[in-house]
Structure formats: C-alpha cells, structure tokens
Design a protein around this motif. Structure first.
Motif, short mmCIF file in Angstrom:
data_model
loop_
_atom_site.label_atom_id
_atom_site.label_comp_id
_atom_site.label_asym_id
_atom_site.label_seq_id
_atom_site.Cartn_x
_atom_site.Cartn_y
_atom_site.Cartn_z
N VAL A 1 -2.35 -55.16 43.68
CA VAL A 1 -1.84 -53.84 43.31
C VAL A 1 -0.74 -54.06 42.27
CG1 VAL A 1 -0.63 -51.77 44.06
CG2 VAL A 1 -2.38 -52.79 45.53
N THR A 2 -0.85 -53.40 41.13
CA THR A 2 0.14 -53.51 40.07
C THR A 2 0.78 -52.16 39.84
OG1 THR A 2 -1.08 -55.30 38.98
CG2 THR A 2 0.52 -54.10 37.64
N VAL A 3 2.11 -52.14 39.71
CA VAL A 3 2.86 -50.90 39.49
C VAL A 3 3.77 -51.10 38.29
CG1 VAL A 3 4.59 -49.31 40.42
CG2 VAL A 3 2.78 -50.18 41.90
N LEU A 4 3.82 -50.09 37.43
CA LEU A 4 4.72 -50.05 36.28
C LEU A 4 5.79 -49.00 36.55
CD1 LEU A 4 2.00 -50.06 33.47
CD2 LEU A 4 3.35 -52.02 34.24
N HIS A 5 7.04 -49.36 36.31
CA HIS A 5 8.15 -48.43 36.55
C HIS A 5 9.32 -48.86 35.70
CE1 HIS A 5 11.14 -46.02 38.73
NE2 HIS A 5 10.15 -45.40 39.34
N ARG A 6 10.21 -47.93 35.39
CA ARG A 6 11.39 -48.30 34.61
C ARG A 6 12.26 -49.30 35.35
NH1 ARG A 6 12.24 -45.52 30.01
NH2 ARG A 6 11.11 -43.56 29.71
N LEU B 1 6.26 -53.92 27.36
CA LEU B 1 7.40 -53.73 28.26
C LEU B 1 8.63 -53.32 27.45
CD1 LEU B 1 7.13 -56.52 30.98
CD2 LEU B 1 6.33 -54.15 31.04
N HIS B 2 8.65 -52.08 27.05
CA HIS B 2 9.85 -51.52 26.42
C HIS B 2 10.40 -50.46 27.35
CE1 HIS B 2 12.79 -49.74 23.90
NE2 HIS B 2 12.08 -48.66 23.62
N GLY B 3 11.53 -50.78 28.00
CA GLY B 3 12.07 -49.87 29.01
C GLY B 3 11.16 -49.75 30.20
N LEU B 4 10.48 -50.84 30.54
CA LEU B 4 9.46 -50.79 31.58
C LEU B 4 9.44 -52.11 32.35
CD1 LEU B 4 7.38 -48.57 32.29
CD2 LEU B 4 5.70 -49.84 30.93
N SER B 5 9.10 -52.00 33.64
CA SER B 5 8.96 -53.16 34.51
C SER B 5 7.56 -53.19 35.09
CB SER B 5 9.97 -53.10 35.66
OG SER B 5 11.30 -53.03 35.17
N VAL B 6 7.13 -54.37 35.51
CA VAL B 6 5.82 -54.51 36.13
C VAL B 6 5.93 -55.45 37.32
CG1 VAL B 6 5.18 -56.36 34.52
CG2 VAL B 6 3.40 -55.14 35.79
N ALA B 7 5.29 -55.07 38.42
CA ALA B 7 5.24 -55.89 39.63
C ALA B 7 3.83 -55.86 40.18
CB ALA B 7 6.22 -55.39 40.68
N THR B 8 3.37 -57.00 40.66
CA THR B 8 2.04 -57.11 41.26
C THR B 8 2.15 -57.71 42.65
OG1 THR B 8 0.92 -57.34 39.12
CG2 THR B 8 -0.25 -58.16 41.05
N SER B 9 1.48 -57.07 43.59
CA SER B 9 1.42 -57.57 44.96
C SER B 9 -0.03 -57.88 45.28
CB SER B 9 1.96 -56.52 45.94
OG SER B 9 1.87 -56.97 47.27
N GLY B 10 -0.27 -59.02 45.92
CA GLY B 10 -1.65 -59.37 46.26
C GLY B 10 -1.71 -60.30 47.45
N ASP B 11 -2.84 -60.28 48.15
CA ASP B 11 -2.97 -61.09 49.36
C ASP B 11 -3.36 -62.53 49.06
OD1 ASP B 11 -5.62 -60.96 48.65
OD2 ASP B 11 -6.35 -60.27 50.59
N TYR B 12 -3.50 -62.86 47.77
CA TYR B 12 -3.93 -64.20 47.41
C TYR B 12 -2.75 -65.14 47.20
CZ TYR B 12 -2.87 -62.23 42.83
OH TYR B 12 -2.25 -61.59 41.77
N HIS B 13 -1.53 -64.63 47.30
CA HIS B 13 -0.36 -65.47 47.02
C HIS B 13 -0.04 -66.40 48.19
CE1 HIS B 13 0.76 -63.81 43.17
NE2 HIS B 13 0.68 -62.58 43.65
N ARG B 14 0.01 -65.87 49.42
CA ARG B 14 0.41 -66.66 50.57
C ARG B 14 -0.39 -66.23 51.79
NH1 ARG B 14 6.19 -65.30 51.70
NH2 ARG B 14 5.96 -66.80 53.38
N GLY B 15 -0.67 -67.20 52.68
CA GLY B 15 -1.39 -66.88 53.90
C GLY B 15 -1.85 -68.15 54.59
N PHE B 16 -2.63 -67.99 55.68
CA PHE B 16 -3.17 -69.17 56.36
C PHE B 16 -4.53 -68.82 56.96
CE2 PHE B 16 -0.80 -66.95 59.67
CZ PHE B 16 -1.62 -67.06 60.79
N GLN B 17 -5.34 -69.85 57.16
CA GLN B 17 -6.68 -69.71 57.72
C GLN B 17 -6.66 -70.10 59.20
OE1 GLN B 17 -9.65 -68.81 56.34
NE2 GLN B 17 -9.26 -68.81 54.13
#
Length: 333
Positions: free
Chosen positions: A277-282, A236-252
């Motif tokens: 889903v992971t995305v890298l961006h400045r 991570l030099h001049g870079l950001s990372v974010a991950t979105s996923g359905d395993y973080h929150r929800g209900f049955q």
C-alpha cells in the motif's frame, strides 16, 4: 484493474509554494544509520557547504526521535512510559505528544486500523526487542496481550499534554516514527537555508523544490517483489511517499507466512494482507501512518476510506491487481 505498460507519472495537483533558486549549485549527499535502518539526504546548496555541521544538526534531530520514541532503546521515553506504574500520568514533550496525538487521531478515523498501542502484541509475535520466534504464540498469550492493548485505553489531557498509563499498555510508534523523523529533517534543512531537498528514512521519503537542472525530485515508487507493475514515478515537490507491505518482515511456520503487520482486531498477523500500500501526503508522518492503516483494511474498504479522507493511495494485491483512490488518479499526468 489492468495496468498500462507505459510508465506512470504522478505530479502534485496543487504544488507547494516555492521561490525558485538560480539553476546552479551542487547536489550534496549525506547518509547514515538510525532506528535500525538507514537515512539519506540530498540537498541543493553552494559548492562549498559545511557538511559536517549540517550532518550534526540532522543527527541531533534523529537522535531526539530515537531518545523519545524508540521501542528498542530501553531508556527511551516510550519504553519508560510502557513500564510506568498503572494509573500514573506523564507530561509529554512536544515531539512525543505530536506523534501520539496524531496516532490516536488516525486510530479514530480508521476505526482502529492504525493503533499505536500494540507494543505488547508486536513483541509477542517476535517483531520487537525480545527477538524473533520460530512458532506463533498460543491463543491464550494473544488474548492476554490484547487485553492490555488498544488505543481506547489511553487517556490524554489536552491542556497539559499529559497521558495516563492505564497499566501494562505498551506504545509502539513503528508505523509512524520514521515518517515523523523525515518531517523533522525537512524542517531542519529549511531552517538551515536549504529548501530544495530529498529525504529518506527507512524507505519513507519527502521532497521539496527543484534540482540545479530544473527538474523536481523524481522518485520511482516501490513495487512488491515478484509482482510486475508498470513503473511509476512521482515528483516529490511538497510531497511525501510511504509504502507498507507484508513482504518486508515476517516468519514461516507450518506452511504459513506470518507477516509483521498485525490486525488490531484479532491481535494476529493479517491473513490476507495486500502486497503493498502506497500513500502520498504532504506530511511524511501521515503518509507513513495512513499506509499502515490502509494495509490492515480490505482493499475496497481501504480505498473507500482513502477517498473519504482525500488521500492519494494505491493498493497492490498479491495477485497483482491494483486499486487507486480518486486523488491518486488525479495526480496521473
């Protein structure tokens, strides 16, 4: 596609300009809580730093984001806008305007896959301040919330930075505000004279520069629980990372899992969301928002859009299959 067993290393193709510091000094760490989650900062500086003053500056930046953009704080600017009278116009401060206008730009680019106006639906499904629910809402309730949602209903006046409340529309910045907060902390540290740093808010990260040992800020990418992936490390030099996923929150309910990510087109949780889903961006704000948008789309469509936008993106299916954009593969060392 199959994964090699060895560790993957991702390095920026076009590293950000950086004036090397002497390979000395100390890595300092600060941490706390914000936005219902945690934040942490590591930065390089002299052995003796006024950590209390630095932390106060960072807390002020985070406090500004909460005061303007929190869906959970009743007196925030966002909540006041959400409850404003139909047809009323509101002059927005620069931070709020930047996040809202960026969110609407991504809504256009993603054909609505990212939508910052889903607050009513998020609350309805139990993922907002009203609290969780044990069973899904009725179809009539979803239809009613959808009728007053949608980014196309929001009018902006560019010259005056004003936005109109059309009536009952509820903004929600949960898919972009944490990334924006990371960017603000990065800018604050740079202003204070600490250009080499690693920042994290709620799992979204941004790094710049090198550590005293001459290494960049290496971060291991988040992987979904229960899915075996080859370890992946990104510099991570001049870079950001974010991950979105359905395993973080929800209900049955009734044998089905309802994930917290909603499909703006149906107003309901995604039926077949990718595991992550992971995305890298400045900019962390854009990594955060694009990760949300690409999660909503089918994997092939998501990667095609990522390629169109020159985004470094990885989609992990629930069966462990991995799809990567061209820009992601170009970063593999």
């Amino acid at each position: 596609m199959s994964l090699a067993v060895e560790r993957q290393l991702l390095i920026p193709v076009e590293p950000a300009a950086f004036v090397p510091q002497p390979l000395a000094g100390t890595v300092h760490a600060l941490a706390g809580q914000t936005m219902g989650t945690t934040w942490s900062v590591r930065f390089c500086g002299p052995a003796r730093c006024d950590l209390a003053s630095i932390e106060a500056v960072l807390q002020a930046e985070l406090g500004l984001v909460v005061a303007q953009m929190s869906h959970w704080q009743p007196d925030s600017l966002l909540c006041r806008f959400n409850h404003a009278a139909a047809g009323s116009w509101h002059v927005l401060p620069e931070p709020f305007w930047q996040v809202l206008s960026t969110g609407l730009a991504l809504a256009r680019l993603s054909d609505g896959a990212f939508d910052p106006t889903l607050g009513a639906l998020i609350d309805l499904w139990g993922f907002g301040p009203p609290g969780p629910r044990a069973a899904p809402p009725s179809e009539a309730e979803v239809d009613a919330a959808r009728a007053r949602s949608g980014w196309q209903h929001l009018q902006l006046e560019l010259a005056t930075h004003r936005a109109q409340q059309p009536g009952g529309l509820a903004l929600d910045f949960s898919g972009i505000a944490k990334g924006y907060a990371v960017d603000r902390l990065a800018l604050a540290l740079a202003r204070l004279g600490y250009p080499s740093h690693l920042i994290e808010v709620g799992g979204e990260l941004r790094g710049f520069g090198i550590k005293p040992d001459g290494q960049p800020w290496w971060v291991e990418l988040e992987a979904p629980h229960g899915i075996a992936l080859a370890p992946a490390m990104v510099a991570l030099h001049g870079l950001s990372v974010a991950t979105s996923g359905d395993y973080h929150r929800g209900f049955q309910h009734a044998g089905r899992y309802y994930a917290h990510t909603l499909d703006p087109k149906t107003g309901a949780p995604l039926l077949e969301a990718p595991a992550a889903v992971t995305v890298l961006h400045r900019e962390c704000m854009l990594a955060d928002a694009w990760a949300t948008a690409l999660t909503v789309l089918p994997p092939a469509t998501a990667i095609a859009l990522a390629d169109q936008q020159r985004l470094a993106a990885r989609v992990v299916g629930r069966d462990g299959t991995v799809t990567q954009s061209v820009a992601w593969m170009e970063m593999l060392a």
